[in-house]
Scaffold this motif. Sequence first.
Motif, PDB file in Angstrom:
ATOM      1  N   GLN A  73      36.389  35.718  43.065  1.00  0.00           N
ATOM      2  CA  GLN A  73      37.053  37.195  42.237  1.00  0.00           C
ATOM      3  C   GLN A  73      38.395  36.711  41.575  1.00  0.00           C
ATOM      4  N   PHE A 107      37.587  39.312  32.476  1.00  0.00           N
ATOM      5  CA  PHE A 107      39.061  38.788  33.403  1.00  0.00           C
ATOM      6  C   PHE A 107      39.833  38.577  32.305  1.00  0.00           C
ATOM      7  N   ASP A 150      46.269  37.677  41.735  1.00  0.00           N
ATOM      8  CA  ASP A 150      46.156  36.120  42.532  1.00  0.00           C
ATOM      9  C   ASP A 150      47.158  35.653  42.012  1.00  0.00           C
ATOM     10  N   SER A 154      41.197  38.714  40.310  1.00  0.00           N
ATOM     11  CA  SER A 154      42.798  39.492  39.350  1.00  0.00           C
ATOM     12  C   SER A 154      43.540  38.790  39.342  1.00  0.00           C
ATOM     13  N   TYR A 155      44.966  40.016  38.953  1.00  0.00           N
ATOM     14  CA  TYR A 155      46.026  40.007  38.617  1.00  0.00           C
ATOM     15  C   TYR A 155      46.956  39.444  39.810  1.00  0.00           C
ATOM     16  N   THR A 183      45.814  46.647  36.333  1.00  0.00           N
ATOM     17  CA  THR A 183      43.820  46.987  36.502  1.00  0.00           C
ATOM     18  C   THR A 183      43.221  45.923  36.689  1.00  0.00           C
ATOM     19  N   THR A 184      43.527  44.786  35.997  1.00  0.00           N
ATOM     20  CA  THR A 184      42.338  43.862  35.562  1.00  0.00           C
ATOM     21  C   THR A 184      41.296  42.635  36.728  1.00  0.00           C
ATOM     22  N   GLU A 185      40.738  42.943  37.422  1.00  0.00           N
ATOM     23  CA  GLU A 185      39.904  41.909  37.992  1.00  0.00           C
ATOM     24  C   GLU A 185      38.666  42.158  38.128  1.00  0.00           C
ATOM     25  N   GLN A 186      37.889  40.853  38.445  1.00  0.00           N
ATOM     26  CA  GLN A 186      36.430  40.595  38.084  1.00  0.00           C
ATOM     27  C   GLN A 186      36.067  40.438  39.510  1.00  0.00           C
ATOM     28  N   THR A 187      35.046  39.691  39.706  1.00  0.00           N
ATOM     29  CA  THR A 187      33.985  39.388  40.532  1.00  0.00           C
ATOM     30  C   THR A 187      32.763  39.363  40.344  1.00  0.00           C
TER      31      THR A 187
END
Length: 207
Positions: free
Chosen positions: A85, A175, A90, A87-88, A70-74
């Motif tokens: 952004q 993140f 990626d 996200s895991y 559930t890890t993501e950051q923008t």
Amino acid sequence: MDATKKSDETTIPIRESKSGKSNYAPTIVATTKATDEAKGGWRRGVAIFDFILRLCAIAAALAATTTMGTTEQTLPFFTQFFQFQASYDDLPTFSFFVIANAIASGYLVLSLPFSIVGIVRPHVVGVRLLLLICDIVMVALTTAAASAATAIVYLAHNGNTNTNWPAICQQFNDFCQSVSGAVVASLIAAAIFMFLVLLSAIALKRN
């Protein structure tokens, strides 16, 4: 009834001296029931500890899976054409991390009934051997996933100037904190698996 007595008792005959008048030879009976009960109690204690460790490992593996998944950051700043952004998914390493810990979590849940069988019937060796083999496989899986993710997290925090890898944690701080926590939880699960393997090996050796 006689067959049962022979398996649980050992009879030691004692000869009477020649000066005695009676021909009766007294016997001393040494029983092994107390020893068997002591061994059974020890095995049951190991099985209970095994069950508790599996519950702890479930918590650690699930925490690693859900945190990473559930890890993501923008970032708050973006342009019309670019949005920053992270996200895991990626990174394939983080995707493998999520899959590996999810498999470990599922295995731990399925292993609980077998652990309960070890508590109810502590003398059963087959269940303990099966759990030992599966635990060894899970040690390899969780250790590989945690080690690979640790390398990526290290690069994210410190970067690598030789390969032009920037330290993205300076921008994606939330993140990096989340993925670092997931890696720590996975390492805890791997350590518990190692202890479970050691515990099962000792229990089988004592049998």
